[in-house]
Enzyme design. Structure first.
Site, PDB file in Angstrom:
ATOM      1  N   TRP A 166      -0.202  -2.075   4.238  1.00  0.00           N
ATOM      2  CA  TRP A 166      -0.189  -1.602   2.727  1.00  0.00           C
ATOM      3  C   TRP A 166       0.615  -2.106   2.291  1.00  0.00           C
ATOM      4  O   TRP A 166       1.222  -2.045   0.459  1.00  0.00           O
ATOM      5  CB  TRP A 166      -0.103  -0.183   2.552  1.00  0.00           C
ATOM      6  CG  TRP A 166      -1.113   0.740   3.215  1.00  0.00           C
ATOM      7  CD1 TRP A 166      -0.510   1.385   4.090  1.00  0.00           C
ATOM      8  CD2 TRP A 166      -1.657   1.927   2.802  1.00  0.00           C
ATOM      9  NE1 TRP A 166      -2.252   2.005   4.586  1.00  0.00           N
ATOM     10  CE2 TRP A 166      -2.707   2.259   3.622  1.00  0.00           C
ATOM     11  CE3 TRP A 166      -3.156   0.898   1.414  1.00  0.00           C
ATOM     12  CZ2 TRP A 166      -3.947   2.981   3.303  1.00  0.00           C
ATOM     13  CZ3 TRP A 166      -4.204   1.402   1.137  1.00  0.00           C
ATOM     14  CH2 TRP A 166      -4.317   3.157   2.245  1.00  0.00           C
ATOM     15  N   GLN A 289     -11.283  29.375 -24.223  1.00  0.00           N
ATOM     16  CA  GLN A 289      -9.883  29.920 -24.028  1.00  0.00           C
ATOM     17  C   GLN A 289      -9.544  29.109 -22.835  1.00  0.00           C
ATOM     18  O   GLN A 289      -8.666  28.804 -22.782  1.00  0.00           O
ATOM     19  CB  GLN A 289      -9.366  30.694 -24.719  1.00  0.00           C
ATOM     20  CG  GLN A 289      -8.194  31.414 -24.132  1.00  0.00           C
ATOM     21  CD  GLN A 289      -7.253  32.873 -24.133  1.00  0.00           C
ATOM     22  OE1 GLN A 289      -7.841  33.620 -23.356  1.00  0.00           O
ATOM     23  NE2 GLN A 289      -6.691  33.271 -25.384  1.00  0.00           N
ATOM     24  N   GLU A 377       4.948   4.167  -3.288  1.00  0.00           N
ATOM     25  CA  GLU A 377       6.755   4.260  -3.467  1.00  0.00           C
ATOM     26  C   GLU A 377       7.830   5.728  -3.121  1.00  0.00           C
ATOM     27  O   GLU A 377       8.443   5.808  -4.069  1.00  0.00           O
ATOM     28  CB  GLU A 377       6.893   3.570  -5.012  1.00  0.00           C
ATOM     29  CG  GLU A 377       6.186   2.429  -5.506  1.00  0.00           C
ATOM     30  CD  GLU A 377       6.493   1.701  -6.169  1.00  0.00           C
ATOM     31  OE1 GLU A 377       7.078   1.595  -6.391  1.00  0.00           O
ATOM     32  OE2 GLU A 377       5.700   0.419  -6.639  1.00  0.00           O
ATOM     33  N   SER A 380       5.263  12.649  -3.151  1.00  0.00           N
ATOM     34  CA  SER A 380       6.305  13.688  -3.939  1.00  0.00           C
ATOM     35  C   SER A 380       6.930  14.116  -3.007  1.00  0.00           C
ATOM     36  O   SER A 380       8.265  14.780  -3.216  1.00  0.00           O
ATOM     37  CB  SER A 380       5.101  14.728  -4.490  1.00  0.00           C
ATOM     38  OG  SER A 380       4.220  13.962  -5.908  1.00  0.00           O
TER      39      SER A 380
HETATM   40  C1  LIG Z   1      -3.048   2.134  -2.723  1.00  0.00           C
HETATM   41  C2  LIG Z   1      -1.845   1.847  -1.410  1.00  0.00           C
HETATM   42  C3  LIG Z   1      -0.592   1.191  -1.971  1.00  0.00           C
HETATM   43  C4  LIG Z   1       0.409   0.423  -1.177  1.00  0.00           C
HETATM   44  N1  LIG Z   1       1.309  -0.521  -1.369  1.00  0.00           N
HETATM   45  C5  LIG Z   1       2.015  -0.451  -0.932  1.00  0.00           C
HETATM   46  C6  LIG Z   1       3.391  -1.520  -1.002  1.00  0.00           C
HETATM   47  O1  LIG Z   1       3.210  -2.758  -1.915  1.00  0.00           O
HETATM   48  N2  LIG Z   1       4.546  -1.917  -0.074  1.00  0.00           N
HETATM   49  C7  LIG Z   1       4.947  -1.340   0.604  1.00  0.00           C
HETATM   50  O2  LIG Z   1       5.971  -1.576   1.633  1.00  0.00           O
HETATM   51  N3  LIG Z   1       4.054   0.666   0.623  1.00  0.00           N
HETATM   52  C8  LIG Z   1       2.874   0.058   0.111  1.00  0.00           C
HETATM   53  N4  LIG Z   1       2.094   1.427   0.382  1.00  0.00           N
HETATM   54  C9  LIG Z   1       2.312   2.426   1.219  1.00  0.00           C
HETATM   55  C10 LIG Z   1       2.833   3.581   0.754  1.00  0.00           C
HETATM   56  O3  LIG Z   1       4.452   3.049   0.352  1.00  0.00           O
HETATM   57  C11 LIG Z   1       3.543   4.182   2.424  1.00  0.00           C
HETATM   58  O4  LIG Z   1       1.956   5.122   2.267  1.00  0.00           O
HETATM   59  C12 LIG Z   1       4.224   5.668   1.395  1.00  0.00           C
HETATM   60  O5  LIG Z   1       5.365   5.759   1.968  1.00  0.00           O
HETATM   61  C13 LIG Z   1       3.636   7.133   2.096  1.00  0.00           C
HETATM   62  O6  LIG Z   1       4.199   6.511   4.070  1.00  0.00           O
HETATM   63  P1  LIG Z   1       3.132   6.852   5.001  1.00  0.00           P
HETATM   64  O7  LIG Z   1       1.513   6.511   3.708  1.00  0.00           O
HETATM   65  O8  LIG Z   1       2.859   6.476   6.139  1.00  0.00           O
HETATM   66  O9  LIG Z   1       2.772   9.028   4.769  1.00  0.00           O
HETATM   67  P2  LIG Z   1       4.086   9.453   6.107  1.00  0.00           P
HETATM   68  O10 LIG Z   1       5.052   8.946   5.754  1.00  0.00           O
HETATM   69  O11 LIG Z   1       3.573   9.296   7.516  1.00  0.00           O
HETATM   70  O12 LIG Z   1       3.444  10.930   5.758  1.00  0.00           O
HETATM   71  C14 LIG Z   1       2.627  11.887   5.605  1.00  0.00           C
HETATM   72  C15 LIG Z   1       2.753  13.312   5.013  1.00  0.00           C
HETATM   73  O13 LIG Z   1       4.662  13.606   5.612  1.00  0.00           O
HETATM   74  C16 LIG Z   1       5.445  13.847   4.018  1.00  0.00           C
HETATM   75  N5  LIG Z   1       6.672  13.550   4.612  1.00  0.00           N
HETATM   76  C17 LIG Z   1       7.015  12.682   5.638  1.00  0.00           C
HETATM   77  N6  LIG Z   1       8.324  12.185   5.794  1.00  0.00           N
HETATM   78  C18 LIG Z   1       9.050  13.592   5.401  1.00  0.00           C
HETATM   79  C19 LIG Z   1      10.179  14.282   4.830  1.00  0.00           C
HETATM   80  N7  LIG Z   1      11.135  13.857   5.511  1.00  0.00           N
HETATM   81  N8  LIG Z   1       9.999  15.135   4.426  1.00  0.00           N
HETATM   82  C20 LIG Z   1       8.550  16.039   3.960  1.00  0.00           C
HETATM   83  N9  LIG Z   1       7.593  15.537   4.362  1.00  0.00           N
HETATM   84  C21 LIG Z   1       7.812  14.063   4.634  1.00  0.00           C
HETATM   85  C22 LIG Z   1       4.936  12.730   3.605  1.00  0.00           C
HETATM   86  O14 LIG Z   1       5.274  13.384   1.675  1.00  0.00           O
HETATM   87  C23 LIG Z   1       3.038  13.271   3.620  1.00  0.00           C
HETATM   88  O15 LIG Z   1       2.769  14.436   3.003  1.00  0.00           O
HETATM   89  C24 LIG Z   1       0.612   1.639  -0.665  1.00  0.00           C
HETATM   90  C25 LIG Z   1      -0.157   2.735   0.290  1.00  0.00           C
HETATM   91  C26 LIG Z   1      -0.609   2.582  -0.477  1.00  0.00           C
HETATM   92  C27 LIG Z   1      -1.738   3.589  -0.539  1.00  0.00           C
END
Ligand SMILES: Cc1cc2nc3c(=O)[nH]c(=O)nc-3n(C[C@H](O)[C@H](O)[C@H](O)COP(=O)(O)OP(=O)(O)OC[C@H]3O[C@@H](n4cnc5c(N)ncnc54)[C@H](O)[C@@H]3O)c2cc1C
Length: 396
Positions: A166, A289, A377, A380
């Site tokens: 990503w 409304q 980044e 939520s």
């Molecule tokens: C279009 C796109 C562009 C991107 N660009 C970049 C980039 O340029 N550089 C880069 O490094 N990354 C990039 N990303 C990655 C992005 O930052 C990650 O997808 C994001 O940080 C979430 O990580 P994950 O997808 O592995 O989800 P996970 O971390 O696996 O999370 C899965 C779910 O679990 C929840 N979760 C995880 N931990 C907790 C917690 N402690 N408490 C509560 N809930 C939790 C999350 O909120 C989510 O709902 C990009 C992603 C996309 C989709």
């Protein structure tokens, strides 16, 4: 900055003439250069090289970077205003701009040595090259401490191996800040940041990430296979990578909040116009409304987002002199603005109904684009975690 006054939509913060000019310049540029091609590039998923080059020439790719390092030398408020205007027209261009400015530019400016600033920051801030930021891996997103990529010190060099996922601008970036594990036992305290020149042997671009929205931004995996780099390409000290990654995300989140605001405003403007024109049961739909209340909620959330973004931008600007963190302000702005963006995109599709679902209008693109602002980044959930920890005084 802004003083009390009125705007066309009522009492509001007004901008200085300089900030107003920056906003107008970005608005004109987005309308003239990006609006005509946004749908086409969304459809094809191709990277819009020509308009990105033009953004560079306009100074949009390094707005806050001092002129000595190739940037436009403006302030944080100028940055958020310009980004909002670009994203009002196309969030994909906004993503490219945001990563270049906040994730790459801010990292170099804050943590780079003088030599690194001239070598890596100057070409990127001036728009002659593109910068990227790579923290995420296939098996680690929010929890960076579990990353699997490895960097091993060999004399004066490091050898990098692993796969990152990503990466926004991954296939077009000349330089990438890559966060790689140097000491796995220390988990997130064992991560180190490297400045990667993508033209060197051992670096390759992996699979393209197929995605729902911001389709004109290029997102790919990147691969390191015995990538050898001198220790002078390390950003900060060994083990400081996580600290750098998080500090940089504070800046990045203000950019994503502005992106979210731009998308929300595009949804609102289109919905307001449609509600005034479209008729059903012998009246304008805005007179129902159920539609009017949607518009009221959209407008209120948009203006609240704007205030949180201005607050965060001012906190970041002040941090340049004080060194104070602006983590809380950035997270609150990102959380609220991104959820506002999704709220407004959802409402806009509903107000436009069939036409909201149609590819003949940009509403469905706004809907697809809005979702990413709640994910990258820091999701939520992660923003809520950051805000709660800050309020409770817990260690991050
Ligand atoms: C279009 C796109 C562009 C991107 N660009 C970049 C980039 O340029 N550089 C880069 O490094 N990354 C990039 N990303 C990655 C992005 O930052 C990650 O997808 C994001 O940080 C979430 O990580 P994950 O997808 O592995 O989800 P996970 O971390 O696996 O999370 C899965 C779910 O679990 C929840 N979760 C995880 N931990 C907790 C917690 N402690 N408490 C509560 N809930 C939790 C999350 O909120 C989510 O709902 C990009 C992603 C996309 C989709």
């Amino acid at each position: 900055m802004a003083t009390q006054g009125s705007s066309p939509s009522g009492p509001s913060l007004t901008l200085s003439s300089e900030h107003e000019m920056i906003r107008q310049t970005a608005r004109d540029f987005a309308q003239k250069e990006i609006a005509p091609i946004a749908a086409e590039f969304d459809e094809s998923g191709e990277f819009p090289h020509e308009t990105v080059d033009k953004m560079g020439a306009m100074g949009f790719m390094g707005i806050e970077i001092p002129e000595t390092y190739g940037g436009a030398g403006l302030d944080t408020l100028a940055y958020v205003l310009a980004l909002e205007e670009i994203c009002k027209v196309d969030a994909a261009h906004g993503t490219i701009m945001s990563v270049n400015n906040s994730l790459f530019g801010y990292a170099l400016l804050r943590f780079g040595t003088e030599e690194q600033k001239h070598k890596y920051l100057e070409p990127v801030a001036s728009g002659k090259a593109i910068g990227a930021y790579s923290l995420t891996e296939p098996m680690s997103g929010s929890d960076a401490g579990t990353m699997r990529s490895r960097a091993v010190r060999k004399g004066d060099d490091y050898v990098l191996n692993g796969r990152k996922s990503w990466v926004t601008s991954g296939p077009v970036a000349r330089f990438i800040i890559a966060f790689i594990m140097t000491d796995p036992e220390k988990k997130h305290r064992g991560i180190t940041a490297f400045l990667v020149d993508t033209q060197l042997t051992g670096f390759s671009v992996g699979k393209k990430e197929p995605k729902l929205g911001i389709r004109a931004s290029a997102t790919t995996e990147i691969v390191f296979e015995d990538f050898c780099c001198p220790a002078s390409t390390r950003l900060g000290q060994e083990g400081e990578g996580f600290k750098i990654a998080m500090a940089v995300l504070d800046a990045g989140r203000i950019g994503i909040a502005s992106q979210a605001l731009g998308i929300a405003e595009a949804c609102y403007d289109a919905s307001l116009q449609y509600a005034r024109e479209r008729e059903a049961f012998g009246q304008k739909i805005g007179e129902f409304q159920g539609i009017g209340f949607k518009l009221a909620d959209m407008k209120t959330r948009i203006e609240a987002s704007r205030l949180l973004i201005i607050q965060a931008a001012l906190a970041k600007q002040a941090s340049k002199a004080s060194g104070a963190r602006f983590t809380l302000e950035a997270s609150m702005a990102k959380l609220f603005a991104s959820e506002t963006s999704m709220f407004c995109a959802h409402a806009a599709v509903q107000i436009h109904a069939g036409m909201g679902y149609s590819k003949e209008l940009p509403i469905e693109r706004y809907f697809r684009d809005a979702k990413i602002t709640e994910i990258y980044e820091g999701t939520s959930e992660i923003q809520r975690l950051v805000i709660a920890r800050s309020e409770l005084g817990l260690k991050g």
